[in-house]
Design a protein around this motif. Structure first.
Motif, PDB file in Angstrom:
ATOM      1  N   LYS A  30      32.371  59.226  40.426  1.00 54.78           N
ATOM      2  CA  LYS A  30      32.663  60.625  40.165  1.00 54.78           C
ATOM      3  C   LYS A  30      32.914  60.900  38.679  1.00 54.78           C
ATOM      4  O   LYS A  30      32.429  61.876  38.119  1.00 54.78           O
ATOM      5  N   MET A  31      33.705  60.029  38.056  1.00 51.19           N
ATOM      6  CA  MET A  31      34.055  60.240  36.659  1.00 51.19           C
ATOM      7  C   MET A  31      32.817  60.249  35.768  1.00 51.19           C
ATOM      8  O   MET A  31      32.695  61.038  34.845  1.00 51.19           O
ATOM      9  N   TYR A  32      31.899  59.364  36.089  1.00 57.35           N
ATOM     10  CA  TYR A  32      30.631  59.321  35.357  1.00 57.35           C
ATOM     11  C   TYR A  32      29.942  60.680  35.435  1.00 57.35           C
ATOM     12  O   TYR A  32      29.449  61.207  34.451  1.00 57.35           O
ATOM     13  N   VAL A  33      29.906  61.204  36.652  1.00 54.28           N
ATOM     14  CA  VAL A  33      29.173  62.440  36.873  1.00 54.28           C
ATOM     15  C   VAL A  33      29.802  63.571  36.069  1.00 54.28           C
ATOM     16  O   VAL A  33      29.094  64.320  35.385  1.00 54.28           O
ATOM     17  N   ILE A  34      31.126  63.660  36.137  1.00 55.47           N
ATOM     18  CA  ILE A  34      31.808  64.742  35.426  1.00 55.47           C
ATOM     19  C   ILE A  34      31.563  64.616  33.920  1.00 55.47           C
ATOM     20  O   ILE A  34      31.175  65.582  33.248  1.00 55.47           O
ATOM     21  N   ALA A  35      31.752  63.417  33.398  1.00 55.18           N
ATOM     22  CA  ALA A  35      31.542  63.185  31.971  1.00 55.18           C
ATOM     23  C   ALA A  35      30.108  63.527  31.587  1.00 55.18           C
ATOM     24  O   ALA A  35      29.857  64.198  30.573  1.00 55.18           O
ATOM     25  N   ALA A  36      29.179  63.115  32.425  1.00 53.63           N
ATOM     26  CA  ALA A  36      27.767  63.350  32.116  1.00 53.63           C
ATOM     27  C   ALA A  36      27.469  64.838  32.054  1.00 53.63           C
ATOM     28  O   ALA A  36      26.760  65.298  31.164  1.00 53.63           O
ATOM     29  N   GLU A  96      22.040  56.308  33.112  1.00 49.57           N
ATOM     30  CA  GLU A  96      21.174  55.235  33.591  1.00 49.57           C
ATOM     31  C   GLU A  96      22.025  54.119  34.209  1.00 49.57           C
ATOM     32  O   GLU A  96      21.685  53.572  35.256  1.00 49.57           O
ATOM     33  N   LEU A  97      23.131  53.825  33.555  1.00 48.82           N
ATOM     34  CA  LEU A  97      24.029  52.788  34.073  1.00 48.82           C
ATOM     35  C   LEU A  97      24.554  53.182  35.449  1.00 48.82           C
ATOM     36  O   LEU A  97      24.577  52.364  36.371  1.00 48.82           O
ATOM     37  N   MET A  98      24.910  54.425  35.579  1.00 47.05           N
ATOM     38  CA  MET A  98      25.398  54.885  36.871  1.00 47.05           C
ATOM     39  C   MET A  98      24.305  54.745  37.929  1.00 47.05           C
ATOM     40  O   MET A  98      24.541  54.210  39.002  1.00 47.05           O
ATOM     41  N   GLY A  99      23.107  55.190  37.574  1.00 42.17           N
ATOM     42  CA  GLY A  99      21.976  55.075  38.498  1.00 42.17           C
ATOM     43  C   GLY A  99      21.778  53.631  38.930  1.00 42.17           C
ATOM     44  O   GLY A  99      21.661  53.327  40.110  1.00 42.17           O
ATOM     45  N   ILE A 103      22.140  51.970  42.658  1.00 37.65           N
ATOM     46  CA  ILE A 103      21.027  51.211  43.215  1.00 37.65           C
ATOM     47  C   ILE A 103      21.482  49.830  43.655  1.00 37.65           C
ATOM     48  O   ILE A 103      21.133  49.331  44.713  1.00 37.65           O
ATOM     49  N   TYR A 104      22.279  49.237  42.792  1.00 36.78           N
ATOM     50  CA  TYR A 104      22.808  47.906  43.085  1.00 36.78           C
ATOM     51  C   TYR A 104      23.620  47.946  44.379  1.00 36.78           C
ATOM     52  O   TYR A 104      23.434  47.113  45.274  1.00 36.78           O
ATOM     53  N   ASP A 105      24.513  48.923  44.492  1.00 42.32           N
ATOM     54  CA  ASP A 105      25.337  49.040  45.694  1.00 42.32           C
ATOM     55  C   ASP A 105      24.472  49.168  46.939  1.00 42.32           C
ATOM     56  O   ASP A 105      24.707  48.498  47.945  1.00 42.32           O
ATOM     57  N   ILE A 106      23.472  50.029  46.850  1.00 46.13           N
ATOM     58  CA  ILE A 106      22.627  50.254  48.025  1.00 46.13           C
ATOM     59  C   ILE A 106      21.866  48.980  48.375  1.00 46.13           C
ATOM     60  O   ILE A 106      21.768  48.584  49.528  1.00 46.13           O
ATOM     61  N   ARG A 107      21.354  48.325  47.334  1.00 48.83           N
ATOM     62  CA  ARG A 107      20.557  47.124  47.568  1.00 48.83           C
ATOM     63  C   ARG A 107      21.386  46.060  48.274  1.00 48.83           C
ATOM     64  O   ARG A 107      20.942  45.443  49.243  1.00 48.83           O
ATOM     65  N   ILE A 108      22.600  45.850  47.788  1.00 47.80           N
ATOM     66  CA  ILE A 108      23.441  44.812  48.377  1.00 47.80           C
ATOM     67  C   ILE A 108      23.849  45.182  49.797  1.00 47.80           C
ATOM     68  O   ILE A 108      23.838  44.345  50.706  1.00 47.80           O
ATOM     69  N   GLN A 109      24.154  46.439  49.992  1.00 46.57           N
ATOM     70  CA  GLN A 109      24.508  46.861  51.342  1.00 46.57           C
ATOM     71  C   GLN A 109      23.355  46.606  52.306  1.00 46.57           C
ATOM     72  O   GLN A 109      23.536  46.083  53.396  1.00 46.57           O
ATOM     73  N   GLU A 143      15.385  56.758  39.936  1.00 42.03           N
ATOM     74  CA  GLU A 143      14.971  57.932  39.179  1.00 42.03           C
ATOM     75  C   GLU A 143      15.829  59.142  39.527  1.00 42.03           C
ATOM     76  O   GLU A 143      16.219  59.903  38.660  1.00 42.03           O
ATOM     77  N   MET A 144      16.105  59.275  40.826  1.00 38.81           N
ATOM     78  CA  MET A 144      16.864  60.442  41.240  1.00 38.81           C
ATOM     79  C   MET A 144      18.291  60.384  40.721  1.00 38.81           C
ATOM     80  O   MET A 144      18.815  61.353  40.195  1.00 38.81           O
ATOM     81  N   PHE A 145      18.904  59.225  40.865  1.00 35.67           N
ATOM     82  CA  PHE A 145      20.301  59.125  40.460  1.00 35.67           C
ATOM     83  C   PHE A 145      20.470  59.186  38.942  1.00 35.67           C
ATOM     84  O   PHE A 145      21.408  59.778  38.441  1.00 35.67           O
ATOM     85  N   SER A 146      19.564  58.534  38.218  1.00 47.08           N
ATOM     86  CA  SER A 146      19.779  58.473  36.776  1.00 47.08           C
ATOM     87  C   SER A 146      19.270  59.713  36.065  1.00 47.08           C
ATOM     88  O   SER A 146      19.984  60.329  35.302  1.00 47.08           O
ATOM     89  N   SER A 147      18.027  60.107  36.333  1.00 47.87           N
ATOM     90  CA  SER A 147      17.520  61.244  35.569  1.00 47.87           C
ATOM     91  C   SER A 147      17.415  62.512  36.401  1.00 47.87           C
ATOM     92  O   SER A 147      17.385  63.611  35.875  1.00 47.87           O
TER      93      SER A 147
END
Lengths: 595, 574
Positions: A30-36, A96-99, A103-109, A143-147
């Motif tokens: 969330k914090m990433y999103v707000i800052a972004a 991009e880092l957030m994206g 992605i990493y979270d989804i992949r591992i899940q 792509e969706m999450f980062s850009s």
């Protein structure tokens, strides 16, 4: 191809259910999103600020011959440029880092979910499909999450700021400038739509071309055998031409669109100059405003184009997420009991009571099978292919669940045990030895840190694998390539024996390989098997005469039923199924042994 | 070489580029004159003239711009099309050995990715280079003529742009490759894990594997961010450098204006020209990396395009041979797949009379398939001669040879097309009669009745999936449909039940009356009625004779026979 088609289906660009599930993954950031978003607003404001500043420079300083004032504005312009550049850099980096993190979270899940799926899932799903879900499909979300989501804000804010600056300078001229904007929007979205259609068309033709090539490269010997090269070339040529023509059609839209946008901006410039000319002469407008407006015209077009691209990004992400969620929702699992019985120490007493089992409903591969193995006993299962031998070991480890009857370990129904607990006490050596890429060591321990190097060496020594391993350049650290391609069949088996031994289970299941090895290796393997079986309950799907002769009991499977039980001599004397199996499969080994 | 074919179009395209650029470069001049006219308090009509000219020039430039894409980019697709055609034509002539040594995926990647890279070069790269190159020159000289000193100042930062783009792009490539590698690892890991899931489950290693995958995924994330760190620089640097040019123009131009040496109109024109220069500056760096990639791709394509045709007609081919009767002879034939591999066939000598049925039996990997593959010249023997009707197969026209041989191989490959089209694959033109007849012998008719659209049923991914037995019988029908003089059945009944097999063999007997048939099998029941049976072991003919003779011999064949009888007995027990 079926796979490919499934992957190419593009549905709606927006699906609120899918979106809701996707947004769950953003929550931790969330914090990433707000800052972004805040930084985006800043960047969006700084860009349109500059034409305004240049207006100030012209009207207030250049026209008044104020050198210092001009220098001040130049300084501010430079500062705004640098600030924007720095903020833009971090903005790109962190979105991009957030994206990537999402992605990493989804992949591992997804990956850990797949680990829990039952073998039934793997039986019916090609490995490649599951791999695509975990790799490509997850990546498509990036792509969706980062850009995607965040830059929508940047585009909208940018347009808003441009309008604000323009209005503050001259609302009349703003209206004149905006006269072409509806046309620009319309043209852009029409273009996007056409290009999307053409793109789909190109994709269809590309898919056809690729599947034609794929299929005919695979079946090239058939083409050549029937001397059909000429006809196939014609067919290829027509598919190839279709693809070319589809591409040329989509080039057409690009060819029209880009010049058209340029024309629009020229028209807009013309209008602005024309309208401004009257106002300037009347002294209502300044040259500074005119210059600023001419710069804003150039600025419009990027956010408009970006916004229209978001649609495609969203559509791709939706299609990928749908496939990902389908896999996450797959419930082909063998459930652990809610309140499992805890196994402390296992004696190794196994009992099958009237067990019925089918891979596909109704097609029983095991019919009413009952037997008992006492702790420490070795039993051999024999039978022709398809008699049900492998199924017995598959259900004992709960790779599959049975339909009727029950299986007990030390008197406890295995369905009341935790799967992990159950399997911890049973080691399985399969006929097709599966080696992982890594080292010899990691293939014996399978990465279990509870197994010390000493235990690994010991296990290898016991099964007689140490001889060849120590001859390898890097010994136990020798790299094992994918599927152990560099090792011989016999060596691979010895490694799998060492693996089973290193885990020191109370119960051992051994599916003996039928593939022939040289006499020396054969001797090694036989010795290894003898060592493996000592002191534990063992079930062997036997292909070796020596194993059968040493077994405490032999179970003879035939067409899914347990037909005969006894030791080698007893069963031979019966002159039934076992006798024939012996003649067919094992008798030769006797000959080669005596020879 | 492909350029030559479209020389005219390319020249035309270049002319369009020049015309369009002249127009585009002229527009800022018109803007300048328009603003200057306003400054001099000209009548609105005078301004209107320039305003209309701007729109008109833009329209003209736009038309040429449209034509550029319609010539150069369209031609690039045509060239890619030609290249792919030639590539495919070449592939079809390459022998089986090539396909054994190159995976389908590999060949596909050449046909798609590499050809694509080459197209990007001939299309966009060429277009942007010429377009931007000429535009740059035009703009540069016009700016110079307007105000040399300001031009110099304004363009001072721009070479950095090209350098930065080139620097970033060339590093991007290396980082991108690293990402691809890690992605390949991720794929391989998942592939390995899912394939070996049994082992993982039985040793309870799921968590460990997930941890491992986390580690790999993290590494992937790291490498991606490595690239992002670099790529994220791109826009800011571009912003600063381009912005700097504008600021310099405003500053230095402003001073000159205060001094009365520069007009508002010129300032605006300078702004417009700077805007035009940004893209060429970026694209020079970008095109440079694209050319590198195209070069590498072309090299890979040429490697395949230069692959020699191993099996083809030669100077010794006798085109008078129009038909084949079916007598086959192997004289001291030996064969190996590569010079450094042990031979698969060693000095085979055998003779098959026209109209006979012979069988080869033996363990897998003893060379049976390799032996029959020499007859239609899928491979050429490495020693000795294969003769048909007394003529070395190398001297029979390849077309004639293969058109007369019906071969059913183990892979039983069918195309995803209708069953009918598959069956008549070897025929030119349709013949319902041929389909029916072939299907009848191959015992396919009953299956066809149960298919939704009969013979028109589509097979494969987009249609129904045939069982192993149905596939084998379909490939058999396909081979029979061409009315072959020689029929080769390579283990074609392994998935067909024994009763159907017997029926097929009975019908085949009639069909094959005046033809030569060669049957490879593991089953005694399939081969026992052959005129002659060859037992192959380790690349040699170990035993030969009729069923009775071989039983008499009490060797390999007799042993095999005994086992199969036992197996049969066992499977009949309850």
């Amino acid at each position: 191809m079926a796979e490919q088609r499934e992957d190419e289906i593009l549905g709606k660009a927006y699906d609120s259910k899918l979106m809701k599930r996707l947004l769950v993954y953003i929550k931790p950031y969330k914090m990433y999103v707000i800052a972004a978003i805040l930084f985006n607003i800043l960047v969006a404001a700084l860009g349109p600020l500059r034409p305004y500043l240049s207006k100030v420079a012209i009207d207030d300083y250049i026209m008044h011959k104020d050198y210092n004032g001009l220098l001040l504005i130049v300084g501010i312009l430079f500062a705004s440029l640098v600030i924007q550049a720095v903020v833009q850099y971090y903005l790109t980096y962190f979105t991009e880092l957030m994206g990537q993190k999402i992605i990493y979270d989804i992949r591992i899940q997804l990956f850990s979910r797949v680990q829990k799926l039952a073998l039934k899932y793997f039986d019916r799903t090609p490995v490649g499909r599951t791999v695509t879900r975990v790799t490509n499909d997850v990546d498509a979300l990036n792509e969706m999450f980062s850009s995607g989501v965040i830059t929508v804000f940047s585009d909208i804010f940018m347009l808003v700021f441009i309008f604000i600056f323009m209005f503050s300078m001259s609302w009349q001229l703003t209206l004149v400038t905006l006269a072409v904007i509806p046309l620009l929007f319309y043209a852009t979205f029409l273009f996007r739509k056409k290009v999307r259609e053409e793109y789909r068309n190109v994709r269809t033709h590309l898919a056809r071309l690729n599947s034609y090539m794929q299929e005919h490269v695979t079946g090239m010997n058939v083409v050549q055998m029937f001397a059909k090269e000429k006809q196939e070339l014609e067919k290829f040529s027509s598919i190839n031409d279709d693809f070319k023509n589809a591409n040329i059609r989509s080039v057409f839209y690009y060819a029209i669109f880009f010049p058209f946008v340029e024309l629009l901006s020229a028209v807009s410039i013309s209008l602005v100059i024309w309208y401004a000319s009257g106002e300037i002469i009347q002294g209502i407008l300044t040259f500074g405003v005119l210059t600023a407006f001419l710069q804003y015209i150039e600025m419009f077009w990027r956010p408009v184009r970006d916004l229209s691209e978001k649609y495609d990004i969203l559509q791709r992400a939706m299609a990928a997420s749908e496939r990902i969620f389908n896999l996450l929702d797959d419930n082909t699992m063998i459930k652990n009991p809610d309140t499992p019985v805890i196994l402390q120490k296992v004696r190794g007493e196994i009992e099958f009571n009237n067990v019925w089992f089918a891979y596909n409903p109704g097609e029983y591969v095991l019919k009413n099978v009952s037997f008992k193995i006492n702790p420490g006993e070795t039993i051999a299962i024999v039978g022709a292919t398809g008699a049900g031998k492998t199924s017995i070991v598959n259900i004992l480890t709960r790779f599959y669940d049975i339909e009727k009857g029950n299986i007990t370990l030390d008197g406890i129904d295995i369905r009341n045990l935790n799967k992990r607990d159950l399997r911890k006490h049973i080691s399985m050596v399969l006929q097709d030895v599966f080696l992982f890429s890594g080292t010899i060591k990691s293939n014996i321990s399978l990465g279990n840190s509870d197994i010390s190097d000493q235990q690994i060496y010991e296990a290898a020594r016991t099964v007689g694998a140490d001889k060849f391993i120590l001859n390898l350049p890097n010994k136990f650290d020798e790299e094992v390539k994918e599927k152990g391609a560099t090792l011989s069949v016999g060596q691979r088996q010895l490694i799998s024996f060492a693996r089973a031994l290193a885990y020191n289970p109370q119960i051992l299941i051994l599916d003996e390989a039928t593939s022939s090895v040289d006499t020396e290796t054969e001797q090694l393997i036989q010795n290894a098997i003898e060592k493996l079986l000592v002191g534990r309950t063992s079930i062997v799907i036997a292909h070796r005469l020596s194993t059968i002769q040493n077994a405490d009991k032999i179970l003879v499977m035939h067409k899914g039923e347990l037909k005969e039980t006894g030791n080698h001599q007893e069963l031979l004397a019966k002159r039934g199924i076992y006798y024939r199996l012996y003649e067919l499969q094992y008798k030769d080994q006797e000959i080669t042994k005596t020879a | 070489m492909y350029f030559v074919r479209y020389k005219k179009t390319f020249v035309l395209g270049i002319i369009f580029i020049l015309l369009s650029n002249i127009g585009q470069v002229y527009i800022p001049q018109l803007i300048k004159q328009g603003i200057n006219a306003i400054e001099k308090n000209a009548v609105p009509e005078a301004v209107l003239k320039f305003v209309l000219l701007i729109a008109l020039t833009s329209l003209l430039a736009g038309v040429f711009r449209f034509l550029i894409r319609q010539t150069i980019i369209v031609t690039s697709w045509k060239i890619a099309n030609d290249l792919r055609y030639d590539f495919w034509n070449h592939l079809q002539k390459l022998s089986l050995r090539f396909y054994q040594n190159n995976s389908t995926g590999n060949i596909m990647s050449h046909a798609t990715n590499d050809i694509n890279a080459v197209r990007s070069f001939v299309g966009p790269s060429v277009m942007y280079t010429i377009d931007n190159g000429t535009k740059f020159l035009f703009v540069f000289f016009i700016m110079l003529s307007m105000n040399p000193l300001l031009t110099l100042y304004a363009l001072l930062p721009s070479p950095f742009m090209t350098l930065v783009v080139y620097y970033v792009m060339s590093r991007v490539h290396a980082k991108y490759t690293k990402i691809q590698e890690k992605f390949a690892d991720l794929t391989a890991r998942a592939q390995e894990n899912f394939s070996g899931i049994r082992v993982i489950k039985s040793y309870g290693r799921e968590d460990y594997e997930t941890e491992n995958y986390m580690y790999e995924s993290k590494e992937y994330l790291k490498r991606k961010m490595d690239l992002v760190k670099l790529q994220a620089m791109f826009i800011p640097v571009f912003l600063v450098i381009a912005g700097l040019s504008f600021i310099i123009v405003l500053w230095s131009g402003g001073i000159q204006m205060i001094e009365g040496n520069f007009s508002i109109g010129e300032l605006v024109a300078f702004y417009a020209y700077l805007g035009m220069l940004i893209w060429p500056m970026i694209s020079f760096g970008w095109v440079a990396t694209m050319i590198q990639q195209a070069e590498a791709s072309m090299k890979r394509l040429l490697k395949i395009l230069n692959e020699p045709y191993e099996i083809q007609d030669s100077v010794t081919t006798d085109y008078n041979i129009k038909e084949i009767h079916g007598q086959i002879e192997f004289k001291n034939v030996s064969f190996g797949y590569a010079a450094n591999l042990p031979p698969v066939l060693k000095e085979i000598n055998l003779k098959i009379e026209k109209g006979n049925t012979v069988a080869f039996i033996g363990k897998t990997g003893t060379g049976k398939t390799s032996l029959v593959n020499l007859i239609p010249r899928f491979y050429d023997s490495t020693g000795g001669e294969v003769l048909i009707d007394g003529v070395n197969v190398k001297n029979i026209p390849l077309q004639t040879l293969r058109k007369n041989i019906g071969m059913v191989s183990q892979e039983n490959f069918l195309f995803s097309d209708s069953l009918a089209n598959n069956v008549i694959y070897g025929l030119n033109g349709t013949s319902d009669n041929a389909i029916e007849k072939a299907a009848d012998i191959a015992q396919l008719s009953k299956d066809v009745e149960s298919f939704p659209k009969g013979f028109e049923t589509i097979l494969g991914e987009r249609g129904i999936t045939l069982s192993g037995g149905q596939k084998q019988r379909s490939t058999l029908a396909r081979a029979l449909a061409i009315d072959p003089k020689i029929l080769i059945l390579d283990d074609s009944f392994s998935a067909v039940d024994t009763n159907t097999e017997e029926e097929i063999l009975r019908r085949l007997k009639q069909f094959m009356k005046n033809r030569t048939s060669i049957i490879i099998s593991h089953r005694i029941s399939t081969v026992k009625d052959a005129d002659k049976i060859f037992v192959v072991e380790e690349g040699r003919i170990a035993e030969e004779g009729t069923h009775e003779e071989l039983i008499e011999l009490n060797g390999i064949y007799a042993d095999l026979n005994k086992r199969q009888l036992l197996e049969e007995e066992l499977s009949e027990m309850d």
